[in-house]
Motif scaffolding. Sequence first.
Motif, PDB file in Angstrom:
ATOM      1  N   TRP A 128       1.462   1.696  -3.593  1.00 53.25           N
ATOM      2  CA  TRP A 128       0.179   1.868  -4.287  1.00 53.25           C
ATOM      3  C   TRP A 128      -0.339   3.299  -4.121  1.00 53.25           C
ATOM      4  CZ3 TRP A 128      -3.062   0.431  -7.863  1.00 53.25           C
ATOM      5  CH2 TRP A 128      -4.421   0.733  -7.768  1.00 53.25           C
ATOM      6  N   LYS A 129      -0.339   3.767  -2.868  1.00 52.75           N
ATOM      7  CA  LYS A 129      -0.852   5.125  -2.612  1.00 52.75           C
ATOM      8  C   LYS A 129      -0.031   6.168  -3.376  1.00 52.75           C
ATOM      9  CE  LYS A 129      -2.089   4.271   2.124  1.00 52.75           C
ATOM     10  NZ  LYS A 129      -1.576   4.579   3.439  1.00 52.75           N
ATOM     11  N   LEU A 131      -0.853   6.408  -6.983  1.00 60.87           N
ATOM     12  CA  LEU A 131      -2.097   7.133  -7.266  1.00 60.87           C
ATOM     13  C   LEU A 131      -1.871   8.644  -7.171  1.00 60.87           C
ATOM     14  CD1 LEU A 131      -4.688   4.999  -5.232  1.00 60.87           C
ATOM     15  CD2 LEU A 131      -4.178   4.865  -7.677  1.00 60.87           C
ATOM     16  N   THR A 138       0.822  -1.220   0.000  1.00 67.46           N
ATOM     17  CA  THR A 138       0.000   0.000   0.000  1.00 67.46           C
ATOM     18  C   THR A 138       0.856   1.270   0.000  1.00 67.46           C
ATOM     19  OG1 THR A 138      -0.246  -0.069   2.405  1.00 67.46           O
ATOM     20  CG2 THR A 138      -2.011  -1.066   1.103  1.00 67.46           C
ATOM     21  N   LEU A 156      -8.636   1.006  -0.428  1.00 69.86           N
ATOM     22  CA  LEU A 156      -7.770   1.805  -1.303  1.00 69.86           C
ATOM     23  C   LEU A 156      -8.001   1.482  -2.786  1.00 69.86           C
ATOM     24  CD1 LEU A 156      -4.473   1.386   0.748  1.00 69.86           C
ATOM     25  CD2 LEU A 156      -5.931   3.409   0.667  1.00 69.86           C
ATOM     26  N   GLY A 157      -8.992   0.638  -3.034  1.00 69.22           N
ATOM     27  CA  GLY A 157      -9.318   0.314  -4.430  1.00 69.22           C
ATOM     28  C   GLY A 157      -8.318  -0.632  -5.074  1.00 69.22           C
ATOM     29  N   LEU A 158      -7.576  -1.371  -4.265  1.00 69.67           N
ATOM     30  CA  LEU A 158      -6.590  -2.300  -4.820  1.00 69.67           C
ATOM     31  C   LEU A 158      -7.148  -3.715  -4.765  1.00 69.67           C
ATOM     32  CD1 LEU A 158      -3.724  -2.945  -5.837  1.00 69.67           C
ATOM     33  CD2 LEU A 158      -2.947  -2.891  -3.470  1.00 69.67           C
ATOM     34  N   ARG A 159      -7.157  -4.375  -5.926  1.00 64.63           N
ATOM     35  CA  ARG A 159      -7.710  -5.734  -5.992  1.00 64.63           C
ATOM     36  C   ARG A 159      -6.794  -6.668  -6.742  1.00 64.63           C
ATOM     37  NH1 ARG A 159     -11.753  -2.550  -5.845  1.00 64.63           N
ATOM     38  NH2 ARG A 159     -13.140  -2.888  -4.124  1.00 64.63           N
ATOM     39  N   GLN A 173      -8.810  -7.926   2.087  1.00 69.81           N
ATOM     40  CA  GLN A 173     -10.050  -7.155   2.065  1.00 69.81           C
ATOM     41  C   GLN A 173      -9.908  -5.924   2.969  1.00 69.81           C
ATOM     42  OE1 GLN A 173     -12.839  -7.914   0.375  1.00 69.81           O
ATOM     43  NE2 GLN A 173     -14.050  -6.222   1.222  1.00 69.81           N
ATOM     44  N   SER A 229      -8.928  -3.235  -0.008  1.00 65.83           N
ATOM     45  CA  SER A 229     -10.184  -2.799  -0.625  1.00 65.83           C
ATOM     46  C   SER A 229     -10.487  -1.328  -0.428  1.00 65.83           C
ATOM     47  CB  SER A 229     -11.346  -3.662  -0.137  1.00 65.83           C
ATOM     48  OG  SER A 229     -11.151  -4.967  -0.609  1.00 65.83           O
TER      49      SER A 229
END
Length: 315
Positions: free
Chosen positions: A199-200, A203, A196, A311-314, A305, A309
Amino acid sequence: ASSKEDDQEKAIDELIASLPISKGLVRPVHSLYQNFWYPTPLLPNVIAFRRHFEAKDKDILLVSQPKSGTTWLKALVFSIVNRSRFDTSNTPLLTSNPHEVVPFIEHKLWPDLDGLAEPRLLATHIPYPALPESVQPSDCRIIYICRNPLDTVISSWHFLLERARPENQPEWSLEEHFEAFCQGEILFGPFWDHITGYWKESLERPRKVLFLKYEDLKEDIVGQLKKVAEFVGFPFTEEEEEGGVIEEIAKMCSLKTLKGLEVNKSGKLPHTITEKRSFFRKGEVGDWVNHLTPSMVDRLNSIMQEKFSPLGLRF
Ligand code: A3P
């Protein structure tokens, strides 16, 4: 060394000696430093890198957690960036393992980072908050690769079994490994914070951090390579695309090709106990179904999850 350097080294040794260490059997021992677990023997390098590394604008940093597709990413980005110098007939990948071509900063295989040709291609497993300060203000790029943790946990278990079990120790069971993984107590873990963090940032600063998924590379290597090439400022020309250059790079860097090369079949990486062949196993998406029990899957899915989730990461 001057006494000032001696003092600094001593201070680092004392700091490391004060950190909590892992309880598991897996070697190397790992230490909890600023909320992440690091291989204890590498910590002096990690700390030195943080303190002294001066990022250059053209630098490209390849980042991952172990067993997420690091070897593949190194081979691919090296091939993209150096394609005017090398093709499949003379690429160093034919005679060196990808980890020798693009070594990890924390392994300190480079005596002289300043002397490297630009753009410098550097790799690390260091988590986002622990990157050297100079990375932020510079224009250097970060490519992060991640992989579905259900597969990473299996891949890392196989890797540890093969590579890192101390002699005369009982086997590190999947149950033990899974538990450590879910507790976050794995090298460069917790995995969720590692993922994350990047990931963050991808974005918020998409020009700075490109976030890739192993699964996407497996599904559409050509599309992903175009994206990578543009991101690092070496876009493929129409001519190259029509001439099949992207497919050639993909083939050269495929698991099948790399695994089949003599250089990757035997021997260890320099200065490590790691067998070069241990980086090439199955390379499949979904191998976890062959190993994890339904309750293990539920447990890991619920961590994902909870952490991913929102953070919109799947996966
Ligand atoms: P498996 O254990 O699932 O087979 P890393 O490079 O980060 O250490 O990750 C290793 C994983 O990537 C292993 O996964 C390995 O087989 C796979 N791998 C290595 N080289 C690859 C390549 N060229 N293409 C696809 N997967 C590769």
